[in-house]
Design a protein around this motif. Structure first.
Motif, PDB file in Angstrom:
ATOM      1  N   ALA A 107     -22.316 -16.239 -21.978  1.00 40.95           N
ATOM      2  CA  ALA A 107     -23.682 -16.108 -21.456  1.00 40.95           C
ATOM      3  C   ALA A 107     -24.482 -17.374 -21.709  1.00 40.95           C
ATOM      4  CB  ALA A 107     -24.367 -14.903 -22.096  1.00 40.95           C
ATOM      5  N   PHE A 108     -24.270 -17.975 -22.875  1.00 42.77           N
ATOM      6  CA  PHE A 108     -24.937 -19.241 -23.190  1.00 42.77           C
ATOM      7  C   PHE A 108     -24.578 -20.309 -22.155  1.00 42.77           C
ATOM      8  CE2 PHE A 108     -23.868 -23.403 -25.142  1.00 42.77           C
ATOM      9  CZ  PHE A 108     -25.143 -23.860 -25.455  1.00 42.77           C
ATOM     10  N   TRP A 109     -23.294 -20.485 -21.864  1.00 39.56           N
ATOM     11  CA  TRP A 109     -22.884 -21.528 -20.920  1.00 39.56           C
ATOM     12  C   TRP A 109     -23.428 -21.250 -19.526  1.00 39.56           C
ATOM     13  CZ3 TRP A 109     -21.486 -25.597 -23.347  1.00 39.56           C
ATOM     14  CH2 TRP A 109     -20.702 -25.553 -24.494  1.00 39.56           C
ATOM     15  N   GLN A 110     -23.416 -19.998 -19.126  1.00 34.74           N
ATOM     16  CA  GLN A 110     -23.842 -19.655 -17.764  1.00 34.74           C
ATOM     17  C   GLN A 110     -25.342 -19.779 -17.540  1.00 34.74           C
ATOM     18  OE1 GLN A 110     -20.593 -16.330 -16.182  1.00 34.74           O
ATOM     19  NE2 GLN A 110     -22.697 -15.751 -16.486  1.00 34.74           N
ATOM     20  N   ASN A 111     -26.123 -19.562 -18.586  1.00 37.70           N
ATOM     21  CA  ASN A 111     -27.563 -19.417 -18.396  1.00 37.70           C
ATOM     22  C   ASN A 111     -28.360 -20.700 -18.544  1.00 37.70           C
ATOM     23  OD1 ASN A 111     -28.611 -16.528 -17.895  1.00 37.70           O
ATOM     24  ND2 ASN A 111     -26.894 -16.242 -19.298  1.00 37.70           N
ATOM     25  N   HIS A 112     -27.700 -21.843 -18.644  1.00 36.38           N
ATOM     26  CA  HIS A 112     -28.409 -23.113 -18.613  1.00 36.38           C
ATOM     27  C   HIS A 112     -27.434 -24.158 -18.080  1.00 36.38           C
ATOM     28  CE1 HIS A 112     -26.088 -24.015 -22.193  1.00 36.38           C
ATOM     29  NE2 HIS A 112     -26.695 -25.182 -22.386  1.00 36.38           N
ATOM     30  N   ASP A 113     -27.896 -25.375 -17.916  1.00 35.87           N
ATOM     31  CA  ASP A 113     -27.041 -26.455 -17.430  1.00 35.87           C
ATOM     32  C   ASP A 113     -26.678 -27.344 -18.619  1.00 35.87           C
ATOM     33  OD1 ASP A 113     -25.811 -28.636 -16.299  1.00 35.87           O
ATOM     34  OD2 ASP A 113     -27.237 -28.840 -14.646  1.00 35.87           O
ATOM     35  N   LEU A 133     -35.892 -22.626 -17.092  1.00 38.97           N
ATOM     36  CA  LEU A 133     -34.460 -22.553 -17.343  1.00 38.97           C
ATOM     37  C   LEU A 133     -33.713 -22.205 -16.070  1.00 38.97           C
ATOM     38  CD1 LEU A 133     -32.783 -22.873 -19.941  1.00 38.97           C
ATOM     39  CD2 LEU A 133     -32.692 -20.395 -20.074  1.00 38.97           C
ATOM     40  N   GLY A 134     -32.586 -22.880 -15.840  1.00 36.73           N
ATOM     41  CA  GLY A 134     -31.749 -22.587 -14.689  1.00 36.73           C
ATOM     42  C   GLY A 134     -30.307 -22.909 -14.990  1.00 36.73           C
ATOM     43  N   ASN A 148     -15.704 -13.872 -17.134  1.00 37.77           N
ATOM     44  CA  ASN A 148     -16.913 -13.163 -17.553  1.00 37.77           C
ATOM     45  C   ASN A 148     -17.320 -12.170 -16.477  1.00 37.77           C
ATOM     46  OD1 ASN A 148     -19.080 -12.439 -19.132  1.00 37.77           O
ATOM     47  ND2 ASN A 148     -20.398 -14.096 -18.400  1.00 37.77           N
ATOM     48  N   THR A 149     -17.587 -10.936 -16.886  1.00 26.70           N
ATOM     49  CA  THR A 149     -17.940  -9.903 -15.913  1.00 26.70           C
ATOM     50  C   THR A 149     -19.407  -9.940 -15.512  1.00 26.70           C
ATOM     51  OG1 THR A 149     -18.324  -8.326 -17.719  1.00 26.70           O
ATOM     52  CG2 THR A 149     -16.121  -8.353 -16.722  1.00 26.70           C
ATOM     53  N   VAL A 150     -20.236 -10.678 -16.272  1.00 22.06           N
ATOM     54  CA  VAL A 150     -21.656 -10.807 -15.941  1.00 22.06           C
ATOM     55  C   VAL A 150     -21.828 -12.012 -15.017  1.00 22.06           C
ATOM     56  CG1 VAL A 150     -23.983 -11.129 -16.835  1.00 22.06           C
ATOM     57  CG2 VAL A 150     -22.312  -9.795 -18.139  1.00 22.06           C
ATOM     58  N   ALA A 151     -22.394 -11.780 -13.864  1.00 19.33           N
ATOM     59  CA  ALA A 151     -22.530 -12.846 -12.873  1.00 19.33           C
ATOM     60  C   ALA A 151     -23.415 -13.970 -13.388  1.00 19.33           C
ATOM     61  CB  ALA A 151     -23.112 -12.290 -11.581  1.00 19.33           C
ATOM     62  N   ALA A 152     -23.070 -15.193 -13.016  1.00 19.44           N
ATOM     63  CA  ALA A 152     -23.874 -16.354 -13.400  1.00 19.44           C
ATOM     64  C   ALA A 152     -25.120 -16.428 -12.537  1.00 19.44           C
ATOM     65  CB  ALA A 152     -23.054 -17.630 -13.225  1.00 19.44           C
ATOM     66  N   PRO A 153     -26.240 -16.902 -13.102  1.00 27.11           N
ATOM     67  CA  PRO A 153     -27.418 -17.129 -12.265  1.00 27.11           C
ATOM     68  C   PRO A 153     -27.070 -18.087 -11.136  1.00 27.11           C
ATOM     69  CG  PRO A 153     -27.950 -17.372 -14.600  1.00 27.11           C
ATOM     70  CD  PRO A 153     -26.455 -17.298 -14.507  1.00 27.11           C
ATOM     71  N   VAL A 154     -27.530 -17.762  -9.956  1.00 26.46           N
ATOM     72  CA  VAL A 154     -27.201 -18.585  -8.793  1.00 26.46           C
ATOM     73  C   VAL A 154     -28.076 -19.834  -8.788  1.00 26.46           C
ATOM     74  CG1 VAL A 154     -27.137 -18.672  -6.281  1.00 26.46           C
ATOM     75  CG2 VAL A 154     -26.524 -16.564  -7.470  1.00 26.46           C
ATOM     76  N   GLU A 197     -37.890 -18.513 -10.723  1.00 26.65           N
ATOM     77  CA  GLU A 197     -37.776 -17.068 -10.601  1.00 26.65           C
ATOM     78  C   GLU A 197     -38.764 -16.335 -11.498  1.00 26.65           C
ATOM     79  OE1 GLU A 197     -33.627 -15.535 -10.318  1.00 26.65           O
ATOM     80  OE2 GLU A 197     -33.115 -17.620 -10.722  1.00 26.65           O
ATOM     81  N   VAL A 198     -38.952 -16.824 -12.721  1.00 26.94           N
ATOM     82  CA  VAL A 198     -39.878 -16.182 -13.657  1.00 26.94           C
ATOM     83  C   VAL A 198     -41.166 -16.985 -13.655  1.00 26.94           C
ATOM     84  CG1 VAL A 198     -40.198 -15.344 -16.001  1.00 26.94           C
ATOM     85  CG2 VAL A 198     -37.899 -15.496 -15.048  1.00 26.94           C
ATOM     86  N   CYS A 199     -42.057 -16.670 -12.726  1.00 25.82           N
ATOM     87  CA  CYS A 199     -43.268 -17.482 -12.581  1.00 25.82           C
ATOM     88  C   CYS A 199     -44.316 -16.684 -11.818  1.00 25.82           C
ATOM     89  CB  CYS A 199     -42.931 -18.789 -11.851  1.00 25.82           C
ATOM     90  SG  CYS A 199     -44.379 -19.778 -11.412  1.00 25.82           S
ATOM     91  N   ASN A 200     -45.211 -16.015 -12.563  1.00 22.99           N
ATOM     92  CA  ASN A 200     -46.253 -15.238 -11.899  1.00 22.99           C
ATOM     93  C   ASN A 200     -47.292 -16.130 -11.229  1.00 22.99           C
ATOM     94  OD1 ASN A 200     -44.945 -12.974 -12.682  1.00 22.99           O
ATOM     95  ND2 ASN A 200     -46.657 -12.056 -13.763  1.00 22.99           N
TER      96      ASN A 200
END
Length: 427
Positions: free
Chosen positions: A107-113, A193-194, A203-209, A230-233
């Protein structure tokens, strides 16, 4: 009877103990922690706290030599190019009965660059570097093994080398209270973060596109691009207030990508969302960073960039064009006169009349199109007319107009754009 009494007492004692133990006692016994650097720790905490099996997160600082780091000192260090600087870090506590160290690292590797060095997306500095601060030999081994696996996946996707620092944890310093769970407490907060869009193998959890950059060939010569996250009101507010009602002649597009459209160029990296960039012939001409709900401030910015010098003098300096010189003075076609910045309708052509004053004159505006304001400039007492949408100066209103209103809205032709009815053939 004594035996029954003893059994009852034992049962009550067991029940008492079971209710006295913390609900998370089993979880705590199986818990382990790992400290990670993924860029802005607000976004890192949000992403990692959503991973199944993660039971607690805490943001802080790690990797530096200072023993009393603060958010301000770490931010300053990050731009100093000095060695041994702290990184914004996240302590992840996970339940090893629910998940594994490898899954947390995936999850760490997938959730950032992890290929960006001393930055993460729009956030630049060594405090935003990718890092794994291990606290055991098993964590070090897992970090190196998962790094090599993910590097193969990145290379296959055509991406660069991983720059993640893998080093022993010397100390973790919790960040200030207001940083903890920041995006839960402040849903309007920025999250830069992207991920790369590359999934960790198996990994069964999809990576952020990862968002692809816009195609510059499909955009206009004069083009606004709204860079969102994506997270930006604040982005959602800009969408609601501005983009959903867009009538301006300037083309507008939005993207989650942090790069300029393909073949185009930004003057500098983006650092917040939303950032609205005006491109001219594929090059950045101007940018508007952030949105705080002040619609007229945005329209003023756009007007400064797109109006002519004569229009700007009237719109922003309350100037007046010479009488009998305006292009809309003798226009009698059917249609609407609109704000040249926002494109919002101001007057209908059937409410226009020849006042003989030398300026386009109207006796009735469209509902809600104008704002009237007292004007005591030049030693006179008049009523200024402004566009309700963009706030630009249009002219003045007087009480010598025709029925039924008796008003004369005396408007500068240069700050009126005429849009003819589609069926009108006189233009």
């Amino acid at each position: 009877m004594k035996l029954i009494h003893m059994l009852k007492s034992t049962l009550l004692l067991c029940l008492f103990l079971s209710f006295s133990l913390p609900a998370s006692a089993a979880t705590v016994a199986a818990a382990d922690t790992l400290v990670l650097g993924m860029g802005c720790f607000w976004g890192a905490e949000k992403r990692m706290s959503e991973i199944p099996g993660v039971i607690r997160t805490e943001v802080g600082y790690a990797g530096g030599s200072s023993t009393s780091p603060t958010y301000e000192s770490v931010s300053k260090e990050g731009h100093s190019n000095k060695p041994a600087t702290h990184a914004e870090a996240l302590k992840v506590t996970y339940d090893s009965q629910v998940t594994t160290l490898d899954k947390v690292l995936a999850a760490f590797w997938q959730n950032h660059d992890p290929t960006q060095g001393n930055r993460q997306g729009n956030d630049i500095g060594s405090n935003y570097r990718s890092a794994i601060f291990y606290n055991s030999a098993s964590q070090q081994k897992a970090a190196l093994q998962t790094r090599d696996i993910y590097q193969q996946a990145l290379s296959k996707a055509g991406l660069g080398k991983i720059t993640t620092e893998i080093t022993p944890l010397k100390a973790f310093y919790p960040a200030e209270t207001y940083h903890q769970q920041y995006l839960k407490k402040n849903p309007n907060g920025y999250c830069g973060l992207g991920g790369t869009g590359v999934a960790f193998p198996g990994n069964t959890v999809a990576a952020p596109v990862a968002a692809a950059a816009l195609d510059g060939k499909k955009l206009a010569t004069q083009q606004l691009v709204v860079f969102e996250s994506e997270v930006c009101n604040f982005c959602k507010a800009f969408e609601k207030d501005i983009m959903s009602q867009w009538k301006s002649d300037v083309s507008i597009a939005k993207t989650y990508a942090t790069k300029a459209p393909v073949g185009w160029a930004l003057k500098e990296d983006l650092w917040a969302t939303p950032t609205i960039v005006l491109f001219e012939n594929g090059k950045e001409a101007a940018r508007y960073t952030g949105y705080d709900g002040n619609k007229q401030r945005f329209w003023r910015w756009l007007g400064v960039q797109t109006l002519s010098a004569e229009q700007r003098k009237i719109a922003f300096e309350k100037g007046t064009e010479m009488p009998f010189t305006g292009s809309n003075l003798d226009n009698h076609a059917a249609g609407y006169y609109v704000d040249p910045v926002s494109g919002e309708r101001l007057f209908r052509s059937d409410k226009k009349f020849n006042s003989g004053t030398g300026w386009p004159s109207f006796f009735d505006p469209l509902p809600g199109a104008l704002v009237l304001k007292e004007d005591t400039s030049h030693g006179a007492r008049r009523t200024e007319v402004l566009s309700a949408s963009s706030g630009i100066h249009l002219g003045h209103v007087f009480d010598d107009g025709p029925p039924p209103t008796g008003k004369r809205y005396c408007i500068n032709s240069a700050v009126l754009k005429f849009v003819p009815d589609k069926k009108d053939k006189t233009i």
